[in-house]
Design an enzyme around this catalytic site. Sequence first.
Site, mmCIF file in Angstrom:
data_model
loop_
_atom_site.group_PDB
_atom_site.id
_atom_site.type_symbol
_atom_site.label_atom_id
_atom_site.label_comp_id
_atom_site.label_asym_id
_atom_site.label_seq_id
_atom_site.Cartn_x
_atom_site.Cartn_y
_atom_site.Cartn_z
ATOM 1 N N TYR A 142 19.495 0.635 0.566
ATOM 2 C CA TYR A 142 20.439 0.629 2.094
ATOM 3 C C TYR A 142 21.517 -0.050 2.172
ATOM 4 O O TYR A 142 22.553 0.428 2.658
ATOM 5 C CB TYR A 142 19.330 -0.008 2.935
ATOM 6 N N LYS A 191 8.921 1.964 -8.764
ATOM 7 C CA LYS A 191 9.274 3.394 -9.537
ATOM 8 C C LYS A 191 9.305 3.439 -11.194
ATOM 9 O O LYS A 191 10.344 3.546 -11.233
ATOM 10 C CB LYS A 191 9.392 4.019 -8.227
ATOM 11 N N ASP A 223 3.971 7.027 -5.270
ATOM 12 C CA ASP A 223 3.942 7.717 -5.078
ATOM 13 C C ASP A 223 2.135 7.336 -5.235
ATOM 14 O O ASP A 223 1.505 7.781 -4.170
ATOM 15 C CB ASP A 223 4.033 9.060 -6.164
ATOM 16 N N ASP A 247 10.069 0.784 3.893
ATOM 17 C CA ASP A 247 10.236 1.300 4.989
ATOM 18 C C ASP A 247 8.964 2.573 5.233
ATOM 19 O O ASP A 247 8.788 2.544 6.005
ATOM 20 C CB ASP A 247 11.883 2.132 5.360
ATOM 21 N N ASP A 251 5.702 2.777 7.284
ATOM 22 C CA ASP A 251 5.455 3.760 8.692
ATOM 23 C C ASP A 251 3.532 4.409 8.627
ATOM 24 O O ASP A 251 2.819 4.107 9.235
ATOM 25 C CB ASP A 251 6.278 4.726 8.609
#
Length: 365
Positions: A142, A191, A223, A247, A251
């Site tokens: 970001y 990751k 993942d 982020d 959700d």
Amino acid sequence: MNKNIAVIRGDGIGPEIVEQAILVLNKTAFLFGHTFTYVDVDMGGCAIDKWQDPLPQAMLDKCLSSDSVLLGAVGGSKWNRLPGEMRPEKGLLRLRQGMKVYSNNRPAKIWPQLSDASPLKPAIVEKGIDFIIVRELTGGIYFGEHKTEEEAGQKKATDILTYTEKEIERIGRIGFETARKRNKKLCSVEKSNVLDSSRLWKEGLHRLAAEYPDVELSDMLVDNCAMQIVKDPSQFDVIVTENMFGDILSDEASMITGSIGMIPSSSLGETTRGLYEPIHGSAPDIAGTDTANPIGTVLSAAMMLRYSFDLAKEADAIEKAVSHVLDAGCRTADIFPADAEKQKSCRKVGCSEMGRLIAEQIGKE
Ligand code: IPM
Ligand code: MG
């Protein structure tokens, strides 16, 4: 207690949901003998329209001189075509960076009254959903360099993901401290099979583990984590992860609890001044229709009282009032049951009625 709260209503449903949170804060202040003073701050699309800047310096300064910041939501299609630096979301990112709130705490907890609203099978929900995502908020992709160039007759876009050991250590500590206060299980999500920044992340977390022998640390690839959250969310206590993974996973985690409209968040740095916001967006499609769910914002205000102002009793009173209103069957559209039989014990209410019912209920038990 006297507190100065900077209020960012923002765009879309932002003003409607913030209005309800203020109603609830005022009732709480009245009952417990506090004075909350509100300072309006323009940020996001409305600030672009008014000031040609998603977060003018003077607005950031208002936030920095407040005791805490309450935010609704920003963004909308009206501003989607603007260049990256001028988008409403850039105001939010500059606010997080300006306030140095690097630690974002997003609880994913199922309210028993809403267990039917979860899209997961009852057998999975019954095992319990109660975990927290600690998301790094002021670093990573970001805040790396963003650029779009022209190369060999085509456009090329780049976003850079960087983490320093120091950034990893300070958010890692929040993860361990949070787990220490709960069930002492911390899952570090990265990751590391592909990204250097994730390998540094994993190393940093394992170095810290020596200081927290009472907390059980595990690693999970992002993942796989996305899959485990829907397969067996009961395995999680605290997840700590970098900005973009947090982020996305937050959700997903909110959805399995029934509705993203229910989830609050706190963002803190080195001081008690925090930024409190629901994790959902500005939902421009339902703005102005009085159908938004204000509970995520109301619960964010409760988190502000608990974590920034040390007012635990007051925060408890708000959360209890929310629970009571849900017990009574009041539901905004997003949590109204689809099943005709279940609808019989519920009543659909709008955003303002939901806010009023919660405010009325505070202090009644
Ligand atoms: C969130 C939002 C923001 C984010 C957007 C609006 C910039 O999705 O708070 O999760 O990506 O952090
Ligand atoms: Mg998000």
